[in-house]
Design an enzyme around this catalytic site. Structure first.
Site, mmCIF file in Angstrom:
data_model
loop_
_atom_site.group_PDB
_atom_site.id
_atom_site.type_symbol
_atom_site.label_atom_id
_atom_site.label_comp_id
_atom_site.label_asym_id
_atom_site.label_seq_id
_atom_site.Cartn_x
_atom_site.Cartn_y
_atom_site.Cartn_z
ATOM 1 N N SER A 149 0.795 -1.191 0.047
ATOM 2 C CA SER A 149 -0.143 -0.080 0.180
ATOM 3 C C SER A 149 0.768 1.145 0.063
ATOM 4 O O SER A 149 2.108 1.297 0.229
ATOM 5 C CB SER A 149 -0.771 -0.052 1.337
ATOM 6 O OG SER A 149 -1.554 1.329 1.493
ATOM 7 N N TYR A 162 -3.947 -0.079 9.884
ATOM 8 C CA TYR A 162 -3.996 -0.573 8.442
ATOM 9 C C TYR A 162 -2.508 -0.197 7.836
ATOM 10 O O TYR A 162 -1.629 -0.732 7.478
ATOM 11 C CB TYR A 162 -4.816 0.067 7.534
ATOM 12 C CG TYR A 162 -4.936 -0.250 6.128
ATOM 13 C CD1 TYR A 162 -5.382 -1.474 5.802
ATOM 14 C CD2 TYR A 162 -4.227 0.671 5.156
ATOM 15 C CE1 TYR A 162 -5.242 -1.766 4.243
ATOM 16 C CE2 TYR A 162 -4.022 0.382 3.980
ATOM 17 C CZ TYR A 162 -4.662 -0.816 3.302
ATOM 18 O OH TYR A 162 -4.615 -1.070 1.885
#
Length: 261
Positions: A149, A162
């Site tokens: 990510s 996250y």
């Protein structure tokens, strides 16, 4: 089985398993690998969606099968591996796209939720890599592709769990890439920029967060899922034979940018 390829990006004769491949970017990647020639098993917790993707893959002239998986359950992952091996005889590519997130201010983030996100995004990925290690090692051309990510590198507001889990995905990719290089397994990652999917479209279309993301992306737009496919085909193919432990950002320039106006 060794297959001669006419082009280094040709995936004909390869068998790919896409964990988290039943929706969003994972689904686009599963179909992209199939279009490049691979037989593809796209799987996730929702077996109904797995059936839909299997039909789409078979419509492309490739083989597939329907079998659900829960990355929080090692036995579930092992069963998936055994079913794929029983059907196809080998596994060449493992793409780990399963994951979850939650936006909560960090001062209030429940520890149980933190652990749940890490279990899905990092430990679940490790379980899959461990489970599939032996068949990937066997043919000396194994490929693991982990979905990282932008938050593997930079902070996004109020998604600390996250972000931390995706930083761990990057580190895990580097560690396994080095450790398993001698075993003929290349381990790499892709860090997607901001792509519109049914899950996030309402969060980024015309919102302050979406506008900031666009401002920080030099190309000035969100990606489309098919624009992620080329990176996956590269990392799954013979063209990536000397690439391991790396993360390829497909982000419209986001990570490279400083001031954009």
């Amino acid at each position: 089985m060794t297959t001669m390829h006419t082009h280094p990006l040709d995936l004909s004769g390869r068998v790919a398993v896409v964990v988290g491949g039943t929706s969003g970017l994972g689904r686009a990647l599963a179909k992209g690998l199939a279009r490049a020639g691979a037989d593809v098993v796209a799987t996730g917790r929702r077996e109904g969606l797995a059936g839909e993707v299997a039909s789409e893959i078979e419509a492309l002239g490739r083989r597939s099968l329907v079998h659900g998986v829960d990355v929080s359950d090692r036995a579930s992952i092992d069963r998936l591996r055994d079913v794929v091996l029983g059907t196809f005889g080998e596994i060449d590519i493992l793409l780990n796209a399963a994951g979850k997130t939650k936006r909560i201010p960090s001062k209030d983030f429940p520890e149980q939720e933190w652990q749940s996100i890490f279990d899905a995004n990092v430990t679940g990925m490790l379980r899959a890599c461990q489970s599939f290690y032996e068949p990937l090692r066997k043919n000396r051309r194994g490929r693991i592709i982990n979905i990282a990510s932008l938050t593997s590198y930079v902070a996004f507001h109020e998604v600390a769990a996250y972000s931390a889990s995706k930083a761990a995905v990057l580190s895990l990719t580097q560690s396994l890439g080095c450790e398993w290089a001698k075993d003929g397994i290349n381990v790499n990652a892709i860090a997607p920029g901001v792509f519109k999917t049914p899950l996030n479209e309402h969060l980024i279309t015309g919102t302050p967060r979406g506008n900031e993301l666009l401002m920080r992306t030099p190309m000035g737009r969100f990606g489309t899922p098919d624009e992620l496919v080329g990176a996956a085909i590269l990392l799954a193919s013979d063209a990536a034979s000397f690439i391991t432990g790396q993360c390829l950002a497909v982000d419209g320039g986001f990570l490279a940018s400083g001031v954009n106006s």
